[in-house]
Design an enzyme around this catalytic site. Structure first.
Site, PDB file in Angstrom:
ATOM      1  N   THR A   1       0.793  -1.081   0.094  1.00  0.00           N
ATOM      2  CA  THR A   1      -0.010   0.152   0.125  1.00  0.00           C
ATOM      3  C   THR A   1       0.891   1.230  -0.139  1.00  0.00           C
ATOM      4  O   THR A   1       0.730   2.268  -0.799  1.00  0.00           O
ATOM      5  CB  THR A   1      -1.125   0.230   1.282  1.00  0.00           C
ATOM      6  OG1 THR A   1      -1.969  -0.860   0.935  1.00  0.00           O
ATOM      7  CG2 THR A   1      -1.509   1.390   1.375  1.00  0.00           C
TER       8      THR A   1
ATOM      9  N   CYS B   1      -9.109  -6.362   1.791  1.00  0.00           N
ATOM     10  CA  CYS B   1      -8.970  -4.886   2.234  1.00  0.00           C
ATOM     11  C   CYS B   1     -10.370  -4.342   1.911  1.00  0.00           C
ATOM     12  O   CYS B   1     -10.519  -3.041   2.320  1.00  0.00           O
ATOM     13  CB  CYS B   1      -8.008  -3.894   1.266  1.00  0.00           C
ATOM     14  SG  CYS B   1      -6.389  -4.650   1.129  1.00  0.00           S
TER      15      CYS B   1
END
Lengths: 382, 382
Positions: free
Chosen positions: B71, B321
């Site tokens: 990320t 996620c």
């Protein structure tokens, strides 16, 4: 004999932290965002760690956002506020860690913000008057650290926060060096944002936190999945966070141990001050119990560091994050220290594994160097 | 019996990775930025890991910037280019991971950038024509992933990169899911930026990397100390990075194992396709060998997930996620899948610990659910 006296740069992992991390690493394949049993197991450990870190600074768990470390948390703090406010000014103390100063400079260079440096006095303190002088009507955020990483000087953050609040400005404090060395109470500090780091309190590298006041609206720095209530995207580094949690709990229990470190530090200071060539920086300011920064006039800091290293003693010239650089410390320069003396700076930072023998060894090697300097001076007729 | 079939969300740690990390955690107090012996020891391990990660994608070590994970690397990639260029447009595929889509949206919402989504076809592929249609004279960066995390579909990145290059636009690819499952060659991809993550290749959570082409000038996302050649500030998470290095080396050695996973996956797919209610998404596209995404018409994905979880089987509804969200997968919607069918999506992702027994168990439980559905339909006269 290996003598490690660089705990402000990084602490060894506590055995209990290591045990908790090893267990997590070995038995935790799940992603804490997954809803199945493996995910829930990871999430439970994550939330336990959040409560432990929250307790260290006396906040509620939901005020804790985990990050990859103190640097990310400091960058996040500046972004969190600046991205939510109209363009304006940032007031940042001149003695902040590079991970506050540099993102502030980046906002100034690239995003149209203006930066005001808050002055420090000769003892390395940022006074309420200095803050007042730096505040402008367009100031949106103040950042002053709780304790300086080089000198160890404690800043009057509660008093500064009062001034910031009176001016309607949000305030952040970098508590990376203070946490674990003295009691840190988020509410009592009066700030809206606080940075913590695991690897300065016998936890692992790779975990930190931004503590926030729930009344403050903050913008995420890392975008993506909805982790950390949408405030920090990215799969959580469970093992490091678990280690951070255990380290935070231990740190709170062990604050009493700092008295022993302070006695060792004070003894080291007294011995050093017997040499006329030695300057102890910020000697009269309230300081972290474990930290001592000094210089020997006529000895270059980096050279002295290398000599100490050869003797098996690890100390620092200031911030590890700037080591290898020949620039004198920005902290000392901000205190008005002469650039040449500042180049001689050596920081000693004790930890719970430090012993009387460590201090004796350091003093013996330093005395040798100073003696050599005296003889050289005599020969040269200085 | 615990059946873990969610390897695209996170893999268990390889025992060799765990051993290397445990050693590092126990014996590495030093900050790799420190110049003393403890710091140098940490730095040596860091650079060894950098070489290992570089070798996985066939680049030089200095092209690797370590981050806290995929990320951060994806956020960094978008920032690295956008902060260096005049305001313009970003072209990002509609099927990207949220850690690419969300920072792109944030740049569009807060920083004046414009965002063009590159379409995917019904098989989940982003074609050169689709990219061409999205390119504008002001496009500054293209981002298309190497393999999709949900469907497993491989994207023709080399072909896309050629179009981007012809248009003078930098290109990034998120290779988080591809690395370790197929051979990834940075140069052959033709991109300037590539994201990697450790915890998808039997390494730890908390480590990732951005690979960059040396001809591309990039701006750091995290500012502070001079770590990672000034490209990523913050004390390096040595233990996780060491684990990443070992995992990368093992991944390169073990690519041959994917054939077994593909046989298991294909067998699972063939069995599922015998049920008329089952749709396998992107069944005819080139896919990762370990990934299968399907839906059972009439069965809600989240409900099915919970039932499988009760039976000890861990799978996912898509991206971990975004789990817990009732929104249908943006990837499937971009492929033109009906929203109701998309809500039924289940992703199975195999790993090196997956066995025939795991697949048999999953098939048995799924067959039960489908049988129940058939009976209910008969009773209801559907």
């Amino acid at each position: 004999m290996r003598v490690y006296l660089d705990h402000n740069a990084g602490t060894p992992l506590d055995p209990k932290v290591l045990a908790a991390m090893s267990e997590t690493l070995a038995d935790m394949p799940g992603n804490p965002s997954s809803s199945h049993q493996f995910g829930r197991a990871a999430r439970a450990r994550l939330e336990q760690a959040r409560a432990q870190v929250a307790a260290l600074v006396k906040v509620q768990p939901r005020q804790v956002v985990f990050t990859s470390g103190g640097t990310e948390a400091n960058n996040f703090a500046l972004h969190a506020v600046s991205a939510q406010r109209p363009l304006g000014r940032l007031a940042v103390s001149a003695i902040e860690h590079p991970s506050v100063l540099e993102p502030a400079r980046a906002l100034a260079q690239a995003a149209g913000w203006s930066l005001d440096l808050i002055a420090a006095d000769g003892e390395g303190r940022v006074s309420a008057q200095a803050l007042q002088a730096a505040l402008r009507p367009e100031t949106r955020l103040v950042s002053v650290m709780l304790a300086n990483n080089e000198t160890g000087v404690l800043q009057p953050v509660a008093e500064l926060a009062e001034r910031a609040r009176a001016a309607g400005v949000a305030m952040h404090t970098d508590a990376v060096q203070a946490a674990g060395k003295l009691e840190v109470d988020f509410e009592a500090c009066g700030v809206q944002l606080m940075t913590l780091s695991a690897h300065k309190i016998y936890g692992p590298k790779g975990a930190g936190a931004l503590i926030f006041d729930k009344s403050l609206e903050i913008a995420p720095l890392l975008h993506g999945g909805g982790q950390e209530h949408g405030l920090r995207a990215g799969t959580e580094n469970i093992a490091a966070i678990v280690g951070f949690g255990v380290a935070a709990e231990l740190a709170a229990e062990r604050l009493g141990e700092q008295a022993r470190l302070q006695r060792l530090r004070d003894q080291l200071q007294a011995q050093l001050q017997r040499h006329r060539q030695v300057t102890v920086f910020a000697a009269n300011a309230p300081r972290l119990p474990n930290t001592l920064q000094f210089a020997v006039a006529g000895l270059d800091g980096e050279t002295l560091l290398m000599q100490l290293d050869k003797a098996g003693i690890a100390v620092s010239s200031g911030s590890a994050c700037a080591s290898g650089s020949s620039e004198p410390s920005h902290v000392l320069l901000a205190m008005g220290v002469d650039a040449e003396l500042a180049r001689g700076a050596v920081r000693v930072s004790l930890g719970r594994d430090s012993t009387q023998a460590d201090i004796d060894r350091l003093l013996a090697v330093l005395a040798e160097k100073i003696e050599w300097l005296n003889q050289a001076a005599q020969v040269a007729g200085w």
